[in-house]
Design a protein around this motif. Sequence first.
Motif, PDB file in Angstrom:
ATOM      1  N   PRO A   1      -8.496   4.882 -46.785  1.00  0.00           N
ATOM      2  CA  PRO A   1      -8.402   4.098 -45.572  1.00  0.00           C
ATOM      3  C   PRO A   1      -7.491   2.889 -45.737  1.00  0.00           C
ATOM      4  O   PRO A   1      -6.932   2.679 -46.779  1.00  0.00           O
ATOM      5  N   PHE A   2      -7.424   2.049 -44.718  1.00  0.00           N
ATOM      6  CA  PHE A   2      -6.410   1.012 -44.666  1.00  0.00           C
ATOM      7  C   PHE A   2      -6.761  -0.287 -45.374  1.00  0.00           C
ATOM      8  O   PHE A   2      -5.878  -1.071 -45.654  1.00  0.00           O
ATOM      9  N   GLY A   3      -8.008  -0.567 -45.656  1.00  0.00           N
ATOM     10  CA  GLY A   3      -8.379  -1.850 -46.233  1.00  0.00           C
ATOM     11  C   GLY A   3      -8.540  -1.825 -47.738  1.00  0.00           C
ATOM     12  O   GLY A   3      -8.833  -2.831 -48.342  1.00  0.00           O
ATOM     13  N   GLY A   4      -8.405  -0.707 -48.384  1.00  0.00           N
ATOM     14  CA  GLY A   4      -8.578  -0.617 -49.816  1.00  0.00           C
ATOM     15  C   GLY A   4      -9.979  -0.235 -50.232  1.00  0.00           C
ATOM     16  O   GLY A   4     -10.194   0.163 -51.357  1.00  0.00           O
ATOM     17  N   SER A   5     -10.958  -0.364 -49.346  1.00  0.00           N
ATOM     18  CA  SER A   5     -12.322   0.035 -49.684  1.00  0.00           C
ATOM     19  C   SER A   5     -12.654   1.341 -48.958  1.00  0.00           C
ATOM     20  O   SER A   5     -12.073   1.661 -47.937  1.00  0.00           O
ATOM     21  N   ILE A   6     -13.620   2.050 -49.520  1.00  0.00           N
ATOM     22  CA  ILE A   6     -14.025   3.317 -48.925  1.00  0.00           C
ATOM     23  C   ILE A   6     -15.054   3.035 -47.829  1.00  0.00           C
ATOM     24  O   ILE A   6     -16.049   2.356 -48.057  1.00  0.00           O
ATOM     25  N   LEU A   7     -14.800   3.541 -46.640  1.00  0.00           N
ATOM     26  CA  LEU A   7     -15.699   3.357 -45.520  1.00  0.00           C
ATOM     27  C   LEU A   7     -16.548   4.601 -45.326  1.00  0.00           C
ATOM     28  O   LEU A   7     -16.153   5.704 -45.699  1.00  0.00           O
ATOM     29  N   ASP A   8     -17.710   4.414 -44.705  1.00  0.00           N
ATOM     30  CA  ASP A   8     -18.608   5.537 -44.443  1.00  0.00           C
ATOM     31  C   ASP A   8     -17.944   6.586 -43.564  1.00  0.00           C
ATOM     32  O   ASP A   8     -17.177   6.273 -42.663  1.00  0.00           O
ATOM     33  N   GLY A   9     -18.291   7.818 -43.841  1.00  0.00           N
ATOM     34  CA  GLY A   9     -17.822   8.929 -43.027  1.00  0.00           C
ATOM     35  C   GLY A   9     -18.772  10.097 -43.190  1.00  0.00           C
ATOM     36  O   GLY A   9     -19.621  10.110 -44.085  1.00  0.00           O
ATOM     37  N   SER A  10     -18.663  11.062 -42.314  1.00  0.00           N
ATOM     38  CA  SER A  10     -19.469  12.276 -42.456  1.00  0.00           C
ATOM     39  C   SER A  10     -18.592  13.478 -42.135  1.00  0.00           C
ATOM     40  O   SER A  10     -17.734  13.419 -41.252  1.00  0.00           O
ATOM     41  N   TYR A  11     -18.813  14.535 -42.876  1.00  0.00           N
ATOM     42  CA  TYR A  11     -18.035  15.762 -42.750  1.00  0.00           C
ATOM     43  C   TYR A  11     -19.018  16.920 -42.712  1.00  0.00           C
ATOM     44  O   TYR A  11     -19.951  16.977 -43.512  1.00  0.00           O
ATOM     45  N   ARG A  12     -18.823  17.834 -41.761  1.00  0.00           N
ATOM     46  CA  ARG A  12     -19.743  18.965 -41.626  1.00  0.00           C
ATOM     47  C   ARG A  12     -18.960  20.254 -41.448  1.00  0.00           C
ATOM     48  O   ARG A  12     -17.949  20.284 -40.746  1.00  0.00           O
ATOM     49  N   PHE A  13     -19.464  21.288 -42.052  1.00  0.00           N
ATOM     50  CA  PHE A  13     -18.908  22.628 -41.900  1.00  0.00           C
ATOM     51  C   PHE A  13     -20.084  23.555 -41.654  1.00  0.00           C
ATOM     52  O   PHE A  13     -21.139  23.405 -42.266  1.00  0.00           O
ATOM     53  N   GLY A  14     -19.921  24.500 -40.751  1.00  0.00           N
ATOM     54  CA  GLY A  14     -21.026  25.407 -40.484  1.00  0.00           C
ATOM     55  C   GLY A  14     -20.554  26.726 -39.915  1.00  0.00           C
ATOM     56  O   GLY A  14     -19.382  26.894 -39.562  1.00  0.00           O
ATOM     57  N   VAL A  15     -21.464  27.640 -39.864  1.00  0.00           N
ATOM     58  CA  VAL A  15     -21.222  28.948 -39.249  1.00  0.00           C
ATOM     59  C   VAL A  15     -22.267  29.145 -38.157  1.00  0.00           C
ATOM     60  O   VAL A  15     -23.339  28.556 -38.212  1.00  0.00           O
ATOM     61  N   TRP A  16     -21.926  29.935 -37.159  1.00  0.00           N
ATOM     62  CA  TRP A  16     -22.871  30.221 -36.096  1.00  0.00           C
ATOM     63  C   TRP A  16     -22.825  31.704 -35.753  1.00  0.00           C
ATOM     64  O   TRP A  16     -21.852  32.390 -36.038  1.00  0.00           O
ATOM     65  N   ARG A  17     -23.900  32.159 -35.136  1.00  0.00           N
ATOM     66  CA  ARG A  17     -23.991  33.557 -34.694  1.00  0.00           C
ATOM     67  C   ARG A  17     -24.805  33.589 -33.404  1.00  0.00           C
ATOM     68  O   ARG A  17     -25.887  33.025 -33.334  1.00  0.00           O
ATOM     69  N   HIS A  18     -24.241  34.203 -32.399  1.00  0.00           N
ATOM     70  CA  HIS A  18     -24.948  34.438 -31.133  1.00  0.00           C
ATOM     71  C   HIS A  18     -25.268  35.924 -31.133  1.00  0.00           C
ATOM     72  O   HIS A  18     -24.372  36.761 -31.100  1.00  0.00           O
ATOM     73  N   SER A  19     -26.537  36.268 -31.161  1.00  0.00           N
ATOM     74  CA  SER A  19     -26.924  37.659 -31.416  1.00  0.00           C
ATOM     75  C   SER A  19     -26.950  38.554 -30.184  1.00  0.00           C
ATOM     76  O   SER A  19     -27.085  39.766 -30.322  1.00  0.00           O
ATOM     77  N   ALA A  20     -26.819  37.998 -28.982  1.00  0.00           N
ATOM     78  CA  ALA A  20     -26.909  38.835 -27.781  1.00  0.00           C
ATOM     79  C   ALA A  20     -25.810  38.462 -26.781  1.00  0.00           C
ATOM     80  O   ALA A  20     -26.055  37.818 -25.778  1.00  0.00           O
ATOM     81  N   VAL A  21     -24.589  38.866 -27.085  1.00  0.00           N
ATOM     82  CA  VAL A  21     -23.442  38.580 -26.240  1.00  0.00           C
ATOM     83  C   VAL A  21     -23.059  39.839 -25.483  1.00  0.00           C
ATOM     84  O   VAL A  21     -22.961  40.925 -26.065  1.00  0.00           O
ATOM     85  N   LYS A  22     -22.826  39.705 -24.179  1.00  0.00           N
ATOM     86  CA  LYS A  22     -22.337  40.840 -23.400  1.00  0.00           C
ATOM     87  C   LYS A  22     -20.905  41.123 -23.853  1.00  0.00           C
ATOM     88  O   LYS A  22     -20.055  40.244 -23.855  1.00  0.00           O
ATOM     89  N   LEU A  23     -20.627  42.346 -24.256  1.00  0.00           N
ATOM     90  CA  LEU A  23     -19.346  42.675 -24.855  1.00  0.00           C
ATOM     91  C   LEU A  23     -18.232  42.892 -23.849  1.00  0.00           C
ATOM     92  O   LEU A  23     -17.066  42.837 -24.190  1.00  0.00           O
ATOM     93  N   SER A  24     -18.578  43.162 -22.595  1.00  0.00           N
ATOM     94  CA  SER A  24     -17.555  43.418 -21.592  1.00  0.00           C
ATOM     95  C   SER A  24     -18.139  43.191 -20.211  1.00  0.00           C
ATOM     96  O   SER A  24     -19.314  43.444 -19.977  1.00  0.00           O
ATOM     97  N   VAL A  25     -17.307  42.721 -19.305  1.00  0.00           N
ATOM     98  CA  VAL A  25     -17.754  42.529 -17.930  1.00  0.00           C
ATOM     99  C   VAL A  25     -18.124  43.869 -17.308  1.00  0.00           C
ATOM    100  O   VAL A  25     -19.068  43.992 -16.544  1.00  0.00           O
ATOM    101  N   GLU A  26     -17.387  44.914 -17.679  1.00  0.00           N
ATOM    102  CA  GLU A  26     -17.618  46.249 -17.119  1.00  0.00           C
ATOM    103  C   GLU A  26     -18.511  47.122 -17.999  1.00  0.00           C
ATOM    104  O   GLU A  26     -18.616  48.322 -17.780  1.00  0.00           O
ATOM    105  N   ALA A  27     -19.145  46.554 -19.014  1.00  0.00           N
ATOM    106  CA  ALA A  27     -19.929  47.351 -19.958  1.00  0.00           C
ATOM    107  C   ALA A  27     -21.037  48.133 -19.257  1.00  0.00           C
ATOM    108  O   ALA A  27     -21.748  47.608 -18.417  1.00  0.00           O
ATOM    109  N   LYS A  28     -21.150  49.385 -19.621  1.00  0.00           N
ATOM    110  CA  LYS A  28     -22.198  50.259 -19.092  1.00  0.00           C
ATOM    111  C   LYS A  28     -22.923  50.895 -20.273  1.00  0.00           C
ATOM    112  O   LYS A  28     -22.327  51.157 -21.313  1.00  0.00           O
ATOM    113  N   GLU A  29     -24.212  51.151 -20.114  1.00  0.00           N
ATOM    114  CA  GLU A  29     -25.013  51.741 -21.183  1.00  0.00           C
ATOM    115  C   GLU A  29     -24.426  53.049 -21.696  1.00  0.00           C
ATOM    116  O   GLU A  29     -24.424  53.305 -22.887  1.00  0.00           O
ATOM    117  N   GLU A  30     -23.919  53.896 -20.798  1.00  0.00           N
ATOM    118  CA  GLU A  30     -23.400  55.192 -21.241  1.00  0.00           C
ATOM    119  C   GLU A  30     -22.133  55.077 -22.087  1.00  0.00           C
ATOM    120  O   GLU A  30     -21.758  56.006 -22.788  1.00  0.00           O
TER     121      GLU A  30
END
Length: 162
Positions: free
Chosen positions: A1-30
């Motif tokens: 950083p700009f002042g020579g001292s280390i300032l607080d910060g937070s860093y996050r990384f993650g993964v997500w999963r949505h288990s029930a997404v409609k795959l197509s607007v026109e999707a049909k069971e058959e």
Amino acid sequence: PFGGSILDGSYRFGVWRHSAVKLSVEAKEEDGPAVGAADGVYLTLDQGLWERADRRLAIFAQGGWGETDRSAVSRYFGGGLTFSAPFKGRSNDIMGVGVAYAEIGDLERTGPGNNTEAVLEVFYKYALYEWLTLNPDIQWVQRPGGDDRAAFVAGLRVATVF
């Protein structure tokens, strides 16, 4: 950083999963499975750049990636700056500016070529009391939801802590 001292910060990384997404607007069971899973990753960071007494300048950034064929937003990038205690005597206030860019997923697109959205936002968090804040916010949105238009949005959020 700009002042020579280390300032607080937070860093996050993650993964997500949505288990029930409609795959197509026109999707049909058959035609086979109409619902499936969508996966993605995200990264956020908040980092102080400068501090003096109760004033602080910080940067934030966010990114997210999802599957284009089954996520409402396939890519998102955003970032900005926040300034704490922007005015004398307002040590609990925060003002900021941010920008964001999103690529709309295949299932949410409104037409060919309409697949992005961009936002510019300015906000102020006014600490009325220790337990009550008012947050006026204005946004300019280019191609909201991928539509070929622009929108100006103004809002006020009231938040309380108890």
